[in-house]
Motif scaffolding. Structure first.
Motif, PDB file in Angstrom:
ATOM      1  N   ILE A  11      22.460  22.488  13.684  1.00 41.17           N
ATOM      2  CA  ILE A  11      21.149  21.922  13.335  1.00 41.17           C
ATOM      3  C   ILE A  11      21.037  20.491  13.844  1.00 41.17           C
ATOM      4  O   ILE A  11      20.002  20.082  14.409  1.00 41.17           O
ATOM      5  N   ALA A  14      20.420  20.386  17.490  1.00 34.56           N
ATOM      6  CA  ALA A  14      19.020  20.697  17.812  1.00 34.56           C
ATOM      7  C   ALA A  14      18.153  19.445  17.699  1.00 34.56           C
ATOM      8  O   ALA A  14      17.276  19.208  18.541  1.00 34.56           O
ATOM      9  N   GLY A  17      18.796  17.341  20.601  1.00 28.46           N
ATOM     10  CA  GLY A  17      18.151  17.942  21.758  1.00 28.46           C
ATOM     11  C   GLY A  17      16.672  17.596  21.837  1.00 28.46           C
ATOM     12  O   GLY A  17      16.137  17.343  22.921  1.00 28.46           O
ATOM     13  N   GLN A  46      25.173  16.219  22.224  1.00 37.45           N
ATOM     14  CA  GLN A  46      24.774  17.625  22.107  1.00 37.45           C
ATOM     15  C   GLN A  46      25.953  18.550  22.381  1.00 37.45           C
ATOM     16  O   GLN A  46      26.208  19.496  21.630  1.00 37.45           O
ATOM     17  N   VAL A  50      27.616  21.174  19.618  1.00 41.12           N
ATOM     18  CA  VAL A  50      27.588  22.622  19.832  1.00 41.12           C
ATOM     19  C   VAL A  50      29.010  23.160  19.996  1.00 41.12           C
ATOM     20  O   VAL A  50      29.332  24.258  19.530  1.00 41.12           O
ATOM     21  N   LEU A 100      24.289  28.882  24.622  1.00 43.72           N
ATOM     22  CA  LEU A 100      23.849  27.519  24.317  1.00 43.72           C
ATOM     23  C   LEU A 100      24.944  26.509  24.619  1.00 43.72           C
ATOM     24  O   LEU A 100      24.672  25.406  25.133  1.00 43.72           O
ATOM     25  N   SER A 133      17.326  23.788  26.229  1.00 37.03           N
ATOM     26  CA  SER A 133      18.262  23.943  25.105  1.00 37.03           C
ATOM     27  C   SER A 133      17.520  23.975  23.772  1.00 37.03           C
ATOM     28  O   SER A 133      17.889  24.737  22.869  1.00 37.03           O
ATOM     29  N   VAL A 134      16.464  23.194  23.624  1.00 34.02           N
ATOM     30  CA  VAL A 134      15.697  23.198  22.368  1.00 34.02           C
ATOM     31  C   VAL A 134      15.094  24.572  22.118  1.00 34.02           C
ATOM     32  O   VAL A 134      15.064  25.065  20.975  1.00 34.02           O
ATOM     33  N   TYR A 137      17.906  26.615  20.820  1.00 33.37           N
ATOM     34  CA  TYR A 137      18.218  26.225  19.439  1.00 33.37           C
ATOM     35  C   TYR A 137      17.265  26.929  18.479  1.00 33.37           C
ATOM     36  O   TYR A 137      17.678  27.501  17.456  1.00 33.37           O
ATOM     37  N   ALA A 138      15.981  26.892  18.793  1.00 34.16           N
ATOM     38  CA  ALA A 138      14.995  27.528  17.921  1.00 34.16           C
ATOM     39  C   ALA A 138      15.238  29.030  17.841  1.00 34.16           C
ATOM     40  O   ALA A 138      15.162  29.632  16.752  1.00 34.16           O
ATOM     41  N   LEU A 141      18.526  29.548  15.621  1.00 33.01           N
ATOM     42  CA  LEU A 141      18.398  29.156  14.215  1.00 33.01           C
ATOM     43  C   LEU A 141      17.367  29.985  13.465  1.00 33.01           C
ATOM     44  O   LEU A 141      17.532  30.253  12.267  1.00 33.01           O
TER      45      LEU A 141
END
Length: 683
Positions: A11, A14, A17, A46, A50, A100, A133-134, A137-138, A141
């Motif tokens: 988190i 993210a 990011g 980042q 990760v 990721l 990458s964002v 991440y979404a 998650l």
């Protein structure tokens, strides 16, 4: 506790990011150096976060933490340690976390090794990379959280898919993802160049190492997957034109085209717009491959997930980045005016032909892969459903389809549609490699290749004379393979200039590594082309029910079923056969195929027994016991099978050699931006 730390780190990564996505892009646009400088530490942070998250998930698999839903679904306490570790990415959620991790690793590498890049370009590259990458991440998650807990943990897990419990599959996904995700760097460089409105020779030099690395990793990943399919699935094949195989092959073809196109940008400042377009499409096809594997829209033995909602999320990512990139390309294409001009006979023209053949062949594979889905979507449902909303099928509305259609696109289509393009590519490759830049002479290029052509045709004629009652595919493969390999060697020799042999050999050793890498990769392709044609043309197959003690002929070999025994492994049971291989009445070896059953997964697998050889493999699989006695036994003699992967390894080695060339490592052409001359105030 450790898994909670891993979840929290993900988190936090993210959030970093998001900051890396916004601040460097705004800073580059406004000229704020402080905001641009923020990209470098953010990229490193980042990656560290990760990596910590991925390490926490790996720990959960290693210690068999069955409070995690993902570990329960993909592990078991009796599983060997290697497959406990590889189980981390042997599933949808874990594999996306690996994706990721590699994505942010590439971004961090761009920061660590991008010191020669202008500040604004580096900031934009890292900002675009962070935007990608964002999005993931979404995706992880909100739809694919690998750290989801169970309220009541079971005593043991349900085990990993037995087909994935194999050394080949342990390393195949990481290499494939390194290739897939590596193309994101080419994409980021392309979008950054569009934002800056400048594509020049230095940009071509900067983007080449990233594209070459991605192509290299894709080559290794595809080869490992092919090798796994060959010996693990028990079908006796190395390539099935499966949708997921195609999903990795399409970006490989486009990456090869991009790699050659970037050379033209670097050397001649031509094909700028085309190179940018290829960078966008190559990454777009890697995202398309992710969609195919994880959406369930196409059936495949390689598919990770069957979840339409996740598929729609990936489709949105594909639409945003590929669609957005193409829109930006359309708006800024006028700023990419080509400076170099070249004649119709030149190395630039040959590279254009190379690009067209690779791009069209990728499009052919794309059509064959997607067409069944298009027909099914258009004909089998009167209404389409997206989430909770339904729409009328327009094809039904206009009466285009009045009954369900079922279409299957298999190897016959791909073999017939794809092969001519690769044959044409093999034919022009040696000549194009020796043509001069800007304006060349076809006669001068062809003249030194005449001995190579004569040798290739002679070898093809010898192969045709030795075979009896078989197709022309084998001799054609011999001609093409010898032509490409011989052309690569002749290209190296011509680069030594003129003079005595001793002097030329000395200059040969001093040639740039990029030249050696190019020749090695081209030779590897020639070997692979020959091996594929030879295996398909000269393979022998025998399927029978055999009793213990039976002996039969297959090609130049005799095969004997010496016995069948029970086998037991850490997490499987089954039967194994002892097969004796004879040649000319003399025993040459034993092979041991197995039929396994994994009780936890309730799944059988076939483990082929293979006696590897330089010029042929003896390949045997054991089937089920028959009601009347005996066992089903399938035997193949596969000529030059190992040369397929040997050629692939040679292509990858060529990429490694080229990457070690100093011109690619330090980007000699990457000059720092010139300081602006201060304006003189008006009097």
């Amino acid at each position: 506790m450790i898994t909670e730390i891993g979840h929290f780190a993900l988190i936090l990564a993210a959030l970093v990011g998001v900051a890396q996505m916004v601040m460097p892009l705004v800073g580059a646009h406004r000229g704020w150096r402080g905001w641009m400088a923020m990209a470098d530490p953010a990229a490193t942070v980042q990656f560290l976060l990760v990596a910590a998250s991925f390490a926490a998930l790996t720990y959960a698999f290693v210690v068999s933490d069955f409070s995690l839903k993902l570990v329960v679904a993909n592990s078991h306490s009796d599983k060997p340690m290697l497959y406990k570790v590889t189980g981390v990415w042997g599933n949808h959620e874990g594999s996306m976390l690996l994706w990721l991790l590699i994505l942010v690793l590439f971004g961090a590498c761009a920061s660590w090794f991008g010191g020669n890049l202008p500040d604004s370009l580096r900031a934009r590259v890292l900002g675009v990379q962070a935007a990608v990458s964002v999005a993931f991440y979404a995706f992880i998650l909100f739809t694919s959280n690998p750290f989801e807990r169970l309220d009541f943990p079971p005593f043991d897990g349900r085990d990993l898919n037995p087909l994935l419990q194999d050394p080949g599959l342990a390393f195949h996904p990481p290499f494939l993802y390194l290739g897939y995700v590596g193309l994101s760097m080419s994409f980021s460089f392309a979008i950054a160049a569009l934002l800056e409105g400048r594509v020049d020779a230095a940009w071509g030099r900067w983007v080449r190492p990233w594209t070459l690395a991605a192509w290299l990793f894709l080559t290794v990943g595809i080869a490992l997957g092919s090798w796994w399919a060959y010996y693990e699935l028990g079908w006796g094949g190395f390539w099935f034109w499966d949708p997921v195989e195609n999903a990795s092959f399409m970006p490989w073809l486009l990456a090869a085209a991009l790699l050659h196109s970037a050379i033209v940008v670097e050397k001649r400042e031509s094909l700028k717009a085309w190179t940018i377009l290829l960078a966008i499409l190559a990454f777009g096809f890697s995202l398309l491959g992710t969609f195919i594997v994880r959406s369930g829209v196409l059936t495949s033995v390689h598919a990770f997930a069957n979840d339409p909602e996740r598929g729609m999320f990936i489709l949105m990512i594909l639409a945003v980045f590929t669609g957005g990139g193409l829109l930006l390309f359309a708006l800024r294409a006028s700023a990419m005016e080509a400076k170099g001009v070249f004649g119709s006979v030149s190395r630039e023209t040959a590279l254009v032909a190379n690009n067209v053949l690779l791009a069209v062949s990728s499009f052919v594979v794309f059509v064959g892969t997607i067409w069944p889905l298009v027909i099914e979507l258009a004909s089998t449902n009167a209404r389409w459903t997206f989430g909770s909303t339904q729409f009328a099928n327009p094809f039904y509305t206009v009466g285009l389809f009045d009954r369900p259609e079922q279409v299957s696109v298999g190897p016959p289509f791909f073999d017939a549609a794809f092969t001519p393009f690769f044959v044409a590519l093999s034919l022009i490759l040696p000549i194009g490699a020796v043509l001069a830049w800007k304006r060349g002479s076809l006669a001068k290029a062809v003249k030194p290749m005449v001995p190579v052509a004569i040798l290739a045709i002679a070898l093809g004629a010898l192969a045709f004379a030795m075979q009896t009652g078989r197709s022309a595919l084998g001799p054609i493969g011999v001609v093409l393979g010898a032509w490409v390999v011989g052309g690569a060697m002749m290209d190296l020799w011509l680069r030594t200039g003129r003079g005595d042999i001793r002097g030329r050999l000395g200059r040969l050793r001093r040639l740039p590594r990029a030249d050696w890498g190019k020749a090695t990769a081209h030779a590897g392709m020639g070997i692979t082309v020959f091996a594929v044609a030879a295996l398909l043309a000269w393979e022998d197959e025998d399927i029978r029910v055999a009793n213990v003690g039976d002996r039969w002929d297959v090609g130049v070999h005799e095969i004997e079923l010496a016995g069948v025994r029970d086998v037991r492994g850490p997490n499987f049971i089954g039967q194994g056969a002892d097969i004796i291989v004879y040649r000319n009445g003399r025993e040459v070896g034993h092979i041991f195929p197995e039929k396994r059953f994994y009780p936890v997964a309730q799944m059988p697998t076939t483990e082929a027994g293979i006696r590897n050889g330089v010029v042929r493999d003896v390949y045997v699989t054991l089937g089920d016991p028959q009601e009347g006695g005996g066992w089903a036994v399938r035997t193949y003699i596969k000529p030059f099978a190992n040369w397929i992967w040997g050629g692939s390894i040679l292509m990858a080695i060529g990429g490694v050699i080229s990457l070690t060339d100093r011109r690619l490592r330090v980007a000699v052409g990457a000059a720092k931006p010139k300081p602006k001359t201060p304006a003189v105030p008006a009097e």
